[in-house]
Design a protein around this motif. Structure first.
Motif, short mmCIF file in Angstrom:
data_model
loop_
_atom_site.label_atom_id
_atom_site.label_comp_id
_atom_site.label_asym_id
_atom_site.label_seq_id
_atom_site.Cartn_x
_atom_site.Cartn_y
_atom_site.Cartn_z
N LEU A 45 0.85 -1.20 0.00
CA LEU A 45 0.00 0.00 0.00
C LEU A 45 0.88 1.25 0.00
O LEU A 45 0.72 2.15 -0.82
CB LEU A 45 -0.92 -0.01 1.22
N VAL A 52 -5.56 -5.12 -0.77
CA VAL A 52 -5.30 -3.67 -0.89
C VAL A 52 -6.00 -3.10 -2.12
O VAL A 52 -6.68 -2.07 -2.05
CB VAL A 52 -3.78 -3.41 -0.95
N TRP A 53 -5.87 -3.77 -3.26
CA TRP A 53 -6.52 -3.28 -4.48
C TRP A 53 -8.04 -3.31 -4.33
O TRP A 53 -8.72 -2.34 -4.65
CB TRP A 53 -6.07 -4.10 -5.71
N TYR A 56 -9.18 -0.56 -1.82
CA TYR A 56 -9.10 0.80 -2.37
C TYR A 56 -10.20 1.01 -3.42
O TYR A 56 -10.88 2.04 -3.45
CB TYR A 56 -7.71 1.04 -2.95
N ALA A 57 -10.36 -0.01 -4.28
CA ALA A 57 -11.38 0.09 -5.33
C ALA A 57 -12.78 0.22 -4.71
O ALA A 57 -13.59 1.03 -5.16
CB ALA A 57 -11.32 -1.12 -6.25
N VAL A 80 -13.33 3.75 -3.41
CA VAL A 80 -13.68 4.68 -4.49
C VAL A 80 -15.12 4.46 -4.92
O VAL A 80 -15.90 5.41 -5.10
CB VAL A 80 -12.73 4.47 -5.70
N GLN A 127 -17.62 5.85 -2.50
CA GLN A 127 -17.62 7.30 -2.37
C GLN A 127 -18.27 7.99 -3.56
O GLN A 127 -18.64 9.15 -3.48
CB GLN A 127 -16.18 7.81 -2.22
N THR A 128 -18.33 7.29 -4.70
CA THR A 128 -18.98 7.86 -5.88
C THR A 128 -20.26 7.06 -6.11
O THR A 128 -20.49 6.06 -5.46
CB THR A 128 -18.04 7.78 -7.10
N PHE A 134 -20.04 5.39 -12.86
CA PHE A 134 -18.78 5.39 -13.61
C PHE A 134 -18.17 3.98 -13.67
O PHE A 134 -17.68 3.55 -14.72
CB PHE A 134 -17.81 6.37 -12.96
N ILE A 135 -18.23 3.24 -12.56
CA ILE A 135 -17.66 1.90 -12.54
C ILE A 135 -18.42 1.01 -13.53
O ILE A 135 -17.84 0.20 -14.24
CB ILE A 135 -17.70 1.30 -11.11
N ARG A 178 -19.90 2.11 -16.27
CA ARG A 178 -19.45 2.53 -17.60
C ARG A 178 -18.10 1.90 -17.95
O ARG A 178 -17.88 1.45 -19.08
CB ARG A 178 -19.28 4.06 -17.65
N MET A 179 -17.20 1.87 -16.98
CA MET A 179 -15.88 1.31 -17.24
C MET A 179 -15.99 -0.20 -17.49
O MET A 179 -15.28 -0.76 -18.31
CB MET A 179 -14.93 1.59 -16.07
N PRO A 205 -15.52 -5.39 -12.50
CA PRO A 205 -14.27 -4.64 -12.32
C PRO A 205 -13.62 -4.92 -10.97
O PRO A 205 -12.40 -5.07 -10.88
CB PRO A 205 -14.72 -3.17 -12.40
N LEU A 206 -14.43 -5.04 -9.93
CA LEU A 206 -13.87 -5.31 -8.59
C LEU A 206 -13.21 -6.69 -8.57
O LEU A 206 -12.12 -6.87 -8.01
CB LEU A 206 -14.97 -5.23 -7.54
N VAL A 218 -9.97 -6.67 -10.69
CA VAL A 218 -8.93 -5.94 -9.97
C VAL A 218 -8.29 -6.84 -8.91
O VAL A 218 -7.07 -6.91 -8.76
CB VAL A 218 -9.55 -4.66 -9.33
N PRO A 245 -6.15 0.77 -8.61
CA PRO A 245 -6.89 1.83 -7.92
C PRO A 245 -6.00 3.01 -7.54
O PRO A 245 -6.48 4.09 -7.26
CB PRO A 245 -7.41 1.13 -6.65
N PHE A 246 -4.67 2.79 -7.57
CA PHE A 246 -3.76 3.87 -7.17
C PHE A 246 -3.52 4.87 -8.30
O PHE A 246 -3.34 6.05 -8.05
CB PHE A 246 -2.41 3.28 -6.73
N TRP A 252 -9.91 4.32 -11.54
CA TRP A 252 -10.59 4.60 -10.27
C TRP A 252 -10.30 6.01 -9.80
O TRP A 252 -11.12 6.65 -9.15
CB TRP A 252 -10.13 3.61 -9.20
N SER A 307 -16.73 12.70 -6.79
CA SER A 307 -18.04 12.90 -6.18
C SER A 307 -18.27 14.41 -6.04
O SER A 307 -17.36 15.21 -6.27
CB SER A 307 -18.11 12.20 -4.83
N ALA A 337 -19.33 3.22 -24.45
CA ALA A 337 -19.58 3.18 -23.01
C ALA A 337 -19.54 4.57 -22.39
O ALA A 337 -20.10 4.79 -21.32
CB ALA A 337 -18.57 2.27 -22.33
N PRO A 393 -15.78 11.37 -17.65
CA PRO A 393 -16.89 10.42 -17.53
C PRO A 393 -17.09 9.92 -16.11
O PRO A 393 -18.12 9.35 -15.78
CB PRO A 393 -16.48 9.27 -18.45
#
Lengths: 113, 808
Positions: free
Chosen positions: A12, A52-53, A56-57, A60, A63-64, A68-69, A71-72, A85-86, A89, B36-37, B41, B46, B718, B768
């Motif tokens: 991390l 850790v990944w 963190y994911a 994020v 919090q949003t 977006f996740i 869409r990705m 995606p989770l 990752v 994620p770093f 992500w 927000s 997308a 996006p």
């Protein structure tokens, strides 16, 4: 267990400043230093890095609003889901961490006395 | 054994890391993207309402920026340079990838990012002389201290943002395409201008018209392709008296048409849906006694949003409106005294000259009875994953030679072996016009601002608090003989050159006309009494006529009356054409499903609303009907490309000469009539729609059939808004088609303090992963507008103000 925690904390910290693959150096070093068995080394690397990944994911993501996740996911995996995606990752980082940990253990065994 | 194992596993690990750390063709490097770093992500945002202080060391004094609930910045600066610095910084923060990508495209640098699949596109932009034009524009805008300061401060602001940007915070598109932003330069602002000229002022039918002329001669050509439409309602009201004595117009030369060889090219991709509406109602028509102005520019809808809202307040201005990322100042907007808007003119400002070289070395060309030297410009195109491509572009005094004989053209309407004379190659300081409009106080200031404008020519609508309204099709127009450039031109004959300019003061304009409103919708600038030639064809008349119909009837107008008109779905083409066409239908031979479809058309109220089925049938039917009438007479093939007469001319034919031989299909032994063409195209329309959507039902609804798409600039579904359910269409005031539509809608009511409203399909942020990426889409789709908060001081109170950012 202590190896797993060390890998998680150190990878991390490393990734806050260094490229993503610094996680492999951390897993390699910790397992080189402390691991006892091949299976254990892989697991410690896999979980230590993957947690850790994933963590963190997830942070994020919560919090949003999650749009977006989705869409990705659509963009990368052609399907709109937050789970994929989770999952990817976690597996991707875990695989690199696990293999690096296993490498660390095997290299130690090969070079020991 | 233990050595082998250790080596194999270690190598495997390293190989995996290597493979995940690099891109594979168009597949981006996976691990950095997913981390994620540093990966995507990090682009998730927000809503942030916390005040912030940012130290950039680029301003002369602190700049206060107030953000409202739509994340629109209201910039308060103590001097102009700081305001443009802040605009550059804020625009880059929200739109960096978009502004860089668009200017890369204009500069012919897309291959640098995506490899050789963009090579032809890059070659095209370089042969078009985008760089040549941008360099001239830059020189011109650097000569004026005002625009120089504007562009340099804007540039510094963008670079202040790029400088503190870490790779983890690069906009998403950089991570997906695998490259990094480069420093901004003033010439990129000029490239942006050329990009817009490319979108709005590249229309040219010269080649196809020359081929038509060659096939049918002048009599038929001028009959079927007239210089003024049958139905028209020009921008400057017909009969308006001109307040100038025209300068001498060049004589039509003895031989106006060069002897052209038939040329191989396909049908030009002319998109009639790229246009716009604007209008202003005078004090007699408004509820408050002050003018109200409206504007909605129609472009190919894209994401990140084409426009960026901003308010700029300094001691010299307080302006609010829509800016374009890459260009300083406000393009469409208002201040305390005036409001203005733009629509495209569509002037004939791109012509092609046939070039005669001395020999195969192509070092000299024939002009004015002597050999003149060709200049060569080397274009070095960097290509991702390949060696640089060096392209030599030949220039005559007319302009660059687009493609030489034997080269394959990229754009379909560019003739091979011809030099392009294009308005965007002229030096002009277009930014100065907007600089002055942002600060204009009255009609005189507006006229003065317009006099500096070059291209792309726009219909500038105007209203002010002194209760004046005005409109002017304005830009730099070459002084031409009538129809000069309707066909290909002779590059050896000086009589075919552009010979000066229409004086700026003679550009069409009208102030406070008796009808008490002004309007434009890309139709003919003037009636045929205007002494100069601007173009022989313009956008079709329907939108303009519908707007004028409604404005004529309007009394006691409010901003909401204008908003409703912006969303008007009346299909004037159908209202004109169906009563003329339907009596010719041979109903007896229709099948059951076809009869049902005809009944829908007959009971239609000519409205392109989202749930109607009739617009789906009508639109497809008219397309097939035009093919049915003209395809045999104007066939395009591998050696010659032709174009069809307009819909207006075709309808006139039905009304005035219903037995014209054009309705007969030359490729069949039978004698076709208007009735058989109409019926056959109707049958085939219903059959093809049935194949696509099944039996007539909900799936035939206009909104579903049209499925409006707002695509991301990198063509990533997308990140796009797909299948947006909205009415309207081509030729409708609500001009939302499959791909194009109102990219910004604005209504401004002048008064002691102006009240303004606006929206665009998207949001302030180009990210996006931001809640402000698409947050205005639904407001736009449903035809609503947001109030635009016109602040006077940073201390103004309003519940929609959320956040204060100080730039130091």
């Amino acid at each position: 267990m202590i190896e797993l925690i060390l890998i998680a904390i150190l990878s991390l910290l490393a990734q806050l400043f260094l490229p993503w693959w610094s996680l492999a150096i951390v897993a390699f070093s910790i397992c080189f230093w402390r691991s006892q068995r091949a299976g254990g080394a892989f697991l410690q690397g896999f979980v230590g890095v993957g947690v850790v990944w994933l963590g963190y994911a997830l942070l994020v993501h919560t919090q949003t609003d999650g749009i977006f996740i989705g869409r990705m996911s659509e963009l990368l995996f052609k399907t709109n889901t937050n789970v994929l995606p989770l999952l990817v990752v976690t597996l991707l980082s875990g695989l690199v961490g696990g293999l690096a940990g296993l490498s660390g253990f095997l290299v130690k065994k090969a070079t020991a006395n | 054994m233990r050595y082998t194992k250790a080596v194999i596993v270690s190598l495997l690990t390293i190989a995996l890391i290597w493979a995940l750390n690099r891109s594979w063709g168009s597949v981006p490097a996976f691990a950095p993207l997913l981390s994620p770093f540093v990966g995507f992500w990090q682009n998730a945002e927000s809503v942030n309402n916390a005040d912030e202080e940012i130290t950039l060391n680029g301003t002369k004094a602190p700049v206060t920026v107030i953000f409202d609930d739509l994340a629109i910045p209201h910039v308060f600066a103590q001097n102009d340079a700081d305001a443009y610095f802040a605009q550059g910084y804020l625009t880059a923060r929200d739109r960096l990838w978009q502004m860089e990508f668009q200017t890369h495209a204009a500069a012919g640098r897309v291959s640098e990012l995506v490899g050789d699949k963009a090579l032809e596109l890059d070659r095209y932009n370089r042969h078009l002389g985008m760089g040549f034009g941008a360099e001239k524009s830059l020189k011109e805008l650097m000569k004026d201290s005002r625009t120089r300061e504007q562009v340099e401060s804007y540039t510094a602001g963008i670079n202040a943002y790029i400088k503190q940007l870490s790779p983890a915070h690069y906009p998403l598109e950089y991570k997906l395409l695998g490259y990094a932003p480069e420093p901004w330069q003033p010439i990129k602002c000029a490239y942006f201008l050329k990009y817009m000229s490319g979108v709005l002022a590249l229309g040219a039918d010269d080649l196809n018209m020359s081929n038509v002329l060659k096939k049918y001669g002048t009599v038929v050509t001028s009959d079927l392709f007239p210089d003024y439409p049958f139905r028209e309602d020009p921008i400057i009201p017909a009969g308006t008296k001109w307040d100038f004595a025209p300068v001498k117009i060049p004589d039509v030369p003895a031989n106006p048409f060069p002897d052209t060889k038939p040329l191989a090219m396909n049908w030009p991709e002319h998109d009639p849906a790229i246009g716009s509406n604007n209008w202003a109602v005078g004090p007699q028509k408004s509820a408050t006694g002050y003018p109200i102005l409206a504007n909605d520019p129609h472009l190919t809808l894209s994401l990140p949003s084409i426009w960026y809202q901003i308010q700029l307040v300094t001691p010299t201005m307080n302006v609010y409106g829509a800016s374009m990322p890459g260009s300083p100042g406000v393009i469409i907007g208002f201040n305390k005294q005036i409001a203005w808007g733009v629509t495209n003119v569509g002037a004939d400002v791109l012509d092609f000259y046939q070039i005669r070289f001395k020999d195969a070395s192509r070092r000299e060309y024939w002009h004015d009875n002597r050999w003149k030297p060709i200049t060569r410009r080397l274009e070095v195109i960097k290509v991702k994953g390949r060696a640089d491509v060096i392209d030599t572009v030949l220039y005559t005094h007319h302009g660059p030679i687009m493609y030489e004989v034997g080269q394959k053209p990229f754009a379909k309407n560019v003739p091979v072996g011809y030099a392009a004379r294009w308005i965007a190659h002229e030096a002009s300081n277009d930014f100065l016009t907007y600089y002055l409009l942002d600060r204009a106080k009255n009609h005189d200031d507006y006229r003065k601002a317009l006099s500096y404008y070059g291209a792309p020519a726009q219909n500038f609508v105007f209203a002010d608090v002194a209760k004046d309204i005005a409109i002017s099709p304005n830009g730099r127009f070459p002084l031409k003989w009538k129809d000069q450039g309707k066909f290909l031109l002779d590059g050896t004959n000086p009589a075919h050159d552009w010979q000066g300019w229409i004086p700026a003061a003679h550009n069409p304009h009208v102030k406070n006309p008796p009808r008490s409103f002004v309007s434009s919708a890309n139709q003919s600038s003037t009636d045929p009494a205007y002494p100069y030639y601007i173009n022989w064809q313009f956008g079709s008349y329907e939108r303009g006529a519908r707007i004028n119909q409604r404005l004529t009837a309007m009394q006691g107008a409010t901003p909401d009356s204008l908003r409703v008109l912006q969303n008007d779905n009346r299909n004037l083409r159908a209202a004109d054409a169906l009563p003329v066409l339907l009596p010719y239908m041979q109903e007896k031979i229709l099948s059951g499903e076809q009869t049902k479809a005809l009944a829908i058309i007959k009971t239609w109220r000519y409205n392109n609303d989202v749930a109607e089925v009739a617009p789906t049938i009508f639109t497809e039917w008219m397309r097939q009907y035009m093919e049915g009438v003209w395809q045999d007479d104007f066939p395009s093939n591998d050696t010659t490309t032709l174009r069809y007469p307009s819909f207006d001319r075709t309808l006139q034919l039905v009304e005035k000469e219903p037995t014209a031989h054009w309705f007969d299909n030359l490729t069949t032994p039978t004698q076709e009539t208007i009735g058989s063409v109409l019926t056959k195209s109707f049958q085939s329309t219903i059959d093809s729609l049935t194949r696509k959507h099944g039996p007539i039902g909900d799936s035939w609804q206009w909104g579903k059939h049209k499925a409006t798409r707002i695509g991301h600039l990198a063509r990533l579904d997308a990140l796009s808004a797909l299948n947006v359910q909205i009415g309207g269409g081509a030729g409708i005031v609500n001009a939302t088609t499959e791909r194009t539509g109102p990219s910004w809608r604005m209504v401004v009511a002048l008064g002691p303090t102006p009240k303004a409203y606006g929206v665009y399909p998207g949001g302030q942020s180009g990210n996006p992963g931001s809640p402000y990426y698409l947050n205005m889409l639904e407001t736009w789709r449903t035809g609503q507008l947001n109030e635009l908060l016109f602040l006077q001081t940073p201390q103004d109170k309003n519940s929609r103000l959320k956040r204060k950012v100080t730039l130091k």
